[in-house]
Write a protein that holds these residues in place. Structure first.
Motif, PDB file in Angstrom:
ATOM      1  N   ARG A  80       0.829  -1.217   0.000  1.00  0.00           N
ATOM      2  CA  ARG A  80       0.000   0.000   0.000  1.00  0.00           C
ATOM      3  C   ARG A  80       0.858   1.259   0.000  1.00  0.00           C
ATOM      4  O   ARG A  80       0.532   2.236  -0.674  1.00  0.00           O
ATOM      5  CB  ARG A  80      -0.935  -0.022   1.210  1.00  0.00           C
ATOM      6  CG  ARG A  80      -1.921   1.093   1.230  1.00  0.00           C
ATOM      7  CD  ARG A  80      -2.938   0.956   0.094  1.00  0.00           C
ATOM      8  NE  ARG A  80      -3.795   2.116   0.130  1.00  0.00           N
ATOM      9  CZ  ARG A  80      -3.845   3.043  -0.815  1.00  0.00           C
ATOM     10  NH1 ARG A  80      -3.128   2.906  -1.906  1.00  0.00           N
ATOM     11  NH2 ARG A  80      -4.620   4.082  -0.690  1.00  0.00           N
ATOM     12  N   MET A  81       1.968   1.260   0.733  1.00  0.00           N
ATOM     13  CA  MET A  81       2.840   2.437   0.753  1.00  0.00           C
ATOM     14  C   MET A  81       3.486   2.663  -0.611  1.00  0.00           C
ATOM     15  O   MET A  81       3.680   3.803  -1.024  1.00  0.00           O
ATOM     16  CB  MET A  81       3.907   2.311   1.835  1.00  0.00           C
ATOM     17  CG  MET A  81       3.422   2.670   3.217  1.00  0.00           C
ATOM     18  SD  MET A  81       2.663   4.301   3.340  1.00  0.00           S
ATOM     19  CE  MET A  81       4.007   5.370   2.888  1.00  0.00           C
ATOM     20  N   LYS A  82       3.817   1.586  -1.315  1.00  0.00           N
ATOM     21  CA  LYS A  82       4.362   1.755  -2.668  1.00  0.00           C
ATOM     22  C   LYS A  82       3.332   2.428  -3.570  1.00  0.00           C
ATOM     23  O   LYS A  82       3.676   3.283  -4.378  1.00  0.00           O
ATOM     24  CB  LYS A  82       4.802   0.424  -3.245  1.00  0.00           C
ATOM     25  CG  LYS A  82       6.085  -0.074  -2.656  1.00  0.00           C
ATOM     26  CD  LYS A  82       6.540  -1.344  -3.333  1.00  0.00           C
ATOM     27  CE  LYS A  82       7.745  -1.861  -2.599  1.00  0.00           C
ATOM     28  NZ  LYS A  82       8.871  -2.099  -3.439  1.00  0.00           N
ATOM     29  N   GLN A  83       2.059   2.059  -3.412  1.00  0.00           N
ATOM     30  CA  GLN A  83       0.998   2.690  -4.198  1.00  0.00           C
ATOM     31  C   GLN A  83       0.855   4.162  -3.834  1.00  0.00           C
ATOM     32  O   GLN A  83       0.713   5.018  -4.710  1.00  0.00           O
ATOM     33  CB  GLN A  83      -0.328   1.969  -3.977  1.00  0.00           C
ATOM     34  CG  GLN A  83      -0.374   0.572  -4.529  1.00  0.00           C
ATOM     35  CD  GLN A  83      -1.618  -0.178  -4.116  1.00  0.00           C
ATOM     36  OE1 GLN A  83      -2.384   0.276  -3.260  1.00  0.00           O
ATOM     37  NE2 GLN A  83      -1.820  -1.337  -4.703  1.00  0.00           N
ATOM     38  N   ILE A  84       0.898   4.463  -2.553  1.00  0.00           N
ATOM     39  CA  ILE A  84       0.769   5.856  -2.103  1.00  0.00           C
ATOM     40  C   ILE A  84       1.963   6.677  -2.583  1.00  0.00           C
ATOM     41  O   ILE A  84       1.800   7.812  -3.035  1.00  0.00           O
ATOM     42  CB  ILE A  84       0.623   5.912  -0.564  1.00  0.00           C
ATOM     43  CG1 ILE A  84      -0.723   5.320  -0.143  1.00  0.00           C
ATOM     44  CG2 ILE A  84       0.762   7.342  -0.054  1.00  0.00           C
ATOM     45  CD1 ILE A  84      -0.874   5.146   1.363  1.00  0.00           C
ATOM     46  N   GLU A  85       3.154   6.116  -2.495  1.00  0.00           N
ATOM     47  CA  GLU A  85       4.340   6.842  -2.946  1.00  0.00           C
ATOM     48  C   GLU A  85       4.304   7.101  -4.449  1.00  0.00           C
ATOM     49  O   GLU A  85       4.704   8.172  -4.902  1.00  0.00           O
ATOM     50  CB  GLU A  85       5.606   6.073  -2.564  1.00  0.00           C
ATOM     51  CG  GLU A  85       5.897   6.143  -1.085  1.00  0.00           C
ATOM     52  CD  GLU A  85       7.057   5.278  -0.653  1.00  0.00           C
ATOM     53  OE1 GLU A  85       7.592   4.507  -1.490  1.00  0.00           O
ATOM     54  OE2 GLU A  85       7.436   5.364   0.522  1.00  0.00           O
ATOM     55  N   ARG A  86       3.806   6.134  -5.220  1.00  0.00           N
ATOM     56  CA  ARG A  86       3.662   6.365  -6.664  1.00  0.00           C
ATOM     57  C   ARG A  86       2.641   7.469  -6.931  1.00  0.00           C
ATOM     58  O   ARG A  86       2.819   8.288  -7.821  1.00  0.00           O
ATOM     59  CB  ARG A  86       3.235   5.078  -7.363  1.00  0.00           C
ATOM     60  CG  ARG A  86       4.386   4.211  -7.728  1.00  0.00           C
ATOM     61  CD  ARG A  86       3.971   3.064  -8.640  1.00  0.00           C
ATOM     62  NE  ARG A  86       4.649   1.879  -8.170  1.00  0.00           N
ATOM     63  CZ  ARG A  86       4.067   0.806  -7.641  1.00  0.00           C
ATOM     64  NH1 ARG A  86       2.763   0.744  -7.554  1.00  0.00           N
ATOM     65  NH2 ARG A  86       4.767  -0.200  -7.231  1.00  0.00           N
ATOM     66  N   LYS A  87       1.584   7.463  -6.156  1.00  0.00           N
ATOM     67  CA  LYS A  87       0.525   8.469  -6.322  1.00  0.00           C
ATOM     68  C   LYS A  87       1.063   9.880  -6.141  1.00  0.00           C
ATOM     69  O   LYS A  87       0.690  10.799  -6.858  1.00  0.00           O
ATOM     70  CB  LYS A  87      -0.596   8.194  -5.311  1.00  0.00           C
ATOM     71  CG  LYS A  87      -1.731   9.179  -5.351  1.00  0.00           C
ATOM     72  CD  LYS A  87      -2.782   8.801  -4.318  1.00  0.00           C
ATOM     73  CE  LYS A  87      -3.885   9.808  -4.231  1.00  0.00           C
ATOM     74  NZ  LYS A  87      -4.885   9.434  -3.223  1.00  0.00           N
ATOM     75  N   TYR A  88       1.973  10.059  -5.180  1.00  0.00           N
ATOM     76  CA  TYR A  88       2.542  11.365  -4.889  1.00  0.00           C
ATOM     77  C   TYR A  88       3.922  11.561  -5.520  1.00  0.00           C
ATOM     78  O   TYR A  88       4.642  12.479  -5.162  1.00  0.00           O
ATOM     79  CB  TYR A  88       2.582  11.597  -3.373  1.00  0.00           C
ATOM     80  CG  TYR A  88       1.207  11.720  -2.794  1.00  0.00           C
ATOM     81  CD1 TYR A  88       0.487  12.903  -2.901  1.00  0.00           C
ATOM     82  CD2 TYR A  88       0.596  10.650  -2.160  1.00  0.00           C
ATOM     83  CE1 TYR A  88      -0.794  13.018  -2.397  1.00  0.00           C
ATOM     84  CE2 TYR A  88      -0.686  10.753  -1.634  1.00  0.00           C
ATOM     85  CZ  TYR A  88      -1.368  11.934  -1.763  1.00  0.00           C
ATOM     86  OH  TYR A  88      -2.641  12.055  -1.252  1.00  0.00           O
ATOM     87  N   ASP A  89       4.279  10.664  -6.415  1.00  0.00           N
ATOM     88  CA  ASP A  89       5.554  10.734  -7.144  1.00  0.00           C
ATOM     89  C   ASP A  89       6.752  10.772  -6.198  1.00  0.00           C
ATOM     90  O   ASP A  89       7.665  11.585  -6.345  1.00  0.00           O
ATOM     91  CB  ASP A  89       5.577  11.943  -8.083  1.00  0.00           C
ATOM     92  CG  ASP A  89       6.652  11.830  -9.142  1.00  0.00           C
ATOM     93  OD1 ASP A  89       7.015  10.697  -9.500  1.00  0.00           O
ATOM     94  OD2 ASP A  89       7.147  12.886  -9.588  1.00  0.00           O
ATOM     95  N   LEU A  90       6.748   9.879  -5.213  1.00  0.00           N
ATOM     96  CA  LEU A  90       7.829   9.792  -4.241  1.00  0.00           C
ATOM     97  C   LEU A  90       8.583   8.466  -4.315  1.00  0.00           C
ATOM     98  O   LEU A  90       9.454   8.208  -3.498  1.00  0.00           O
ATOM     99  CB  LEU A  90       7.298   9.989  -2.821  1.00  0.00           C
ATOM    100  CG  LEU A  90       6.666  11.332  -2.522  1.00  0.00           C
ATOM    101  CD1 LEU A  90       5.990  11.315  -1.164  1.00  0.00           C
ATOM    102  CD2 LEU A  90       7.706  12.423  -2.578  1.00  0.00           C
ATOM    103  N   ASP A  91       8.205   7.618  -5.275  1.00  0.00           N
ATOM    104  CA  ASP A  91       8.863   6.317  -5.365  1.00  0.00           C
ATOM    105  C   ASP A  91      10.253   6.448  -5.945  1.00  0.00           C
ATOM    106  O   ASP A  91      10.599   7.443  -6.573  1.00  0.00           O
ATOM    107  CB  ASP A  91       8.030   5.333  -6.176  1.00  0.00           C
ATOM    108  CG  ASP A  91       7.717   5.837  -7.566  1.00  0.00           C
ATOM    109  OD1 ASP A  91       7.738   7.055  -7.781  1.00  0.00           O
ATOM    110  OD2 ASP A  91       7.442   4.999  -8.446  1.00  0.00           O
ATOM    111  N   ASP A  92      11.058   5.433  -5.687  1.00  0.00           N
ATOM    112  CA  ASP A  92      12.453   5.465  -6.133  1.00  0.00           C
ATOM    113  C   ASP A  92      12.545   5.318  -7.579  1.00  0.00           C
ATOM    114  O   ASP A  92      12.517   4.828  -8.435  1.00  0.00           O
ATOM    115  CB  ASP A  92      13.267   4.387  -5.429  1.00  0.00           C
ATOM    116  CG  ASP A  92      13.392   4.693  -3.943  1.00  0.00           C
ATOM    117  OD1 ASP A  92      13.284   5.856  -3.578  1.00  0.00           O
ATOM    118  OD2 ASP A  92      13.584   3.733  -3.182  1.00  0.00           O
TER     119      ASP A  92
END
Length: 92
Positions: A80-92
């Motif tokens: 779920r955090m990976k999805q949230i980070e992608r949503k806010y463009d914070l993923d690696d």
């Protein structure tokens, strides 16, 4: 100064990100509390009328079930955090 400055937009995005993050954490901790304290202690007498693996269900939750649920919640949190980070463009 314009109300839609990048700093304010970033701040709104950061606030939204942290609100989702905290909401997720509180939800998962509530589930874990319900399973470990609720099923293992509060509702143990009721759950003990059911058996799992040859042991009363309340006992199983107190000894093993809450640990298994905690591990499952960790995996769910990661996904779920990976999805949230992608949503806010914070993923690696």
């Amino acid at each position: 100064m314009d109300d839609d400055t990048p700093t304010e937009q970033t701040s709104e995005a950061e606030n939204s990100y942290w609100q989702e993050n905290i909401r997720l954490l509180v939800s998962l901790m509530a589930i874990w509390f319900a399973c470990s304290f609720g099923a293992g202690i509060l509702f143990r007498d009721f759950l003990d009328q059911f058996m799992i693996g040859g042991y009363p269900l309340g006992f199983w939750f107190a000894q093993q079930g809450s640990i298994y649920i905690f591990i499952a919640l960790i995996f769910f949190y990661v996904v779920r955090m990976k999805q949230i980070e992608r949503k806010y463009d914070l993923d690696d």
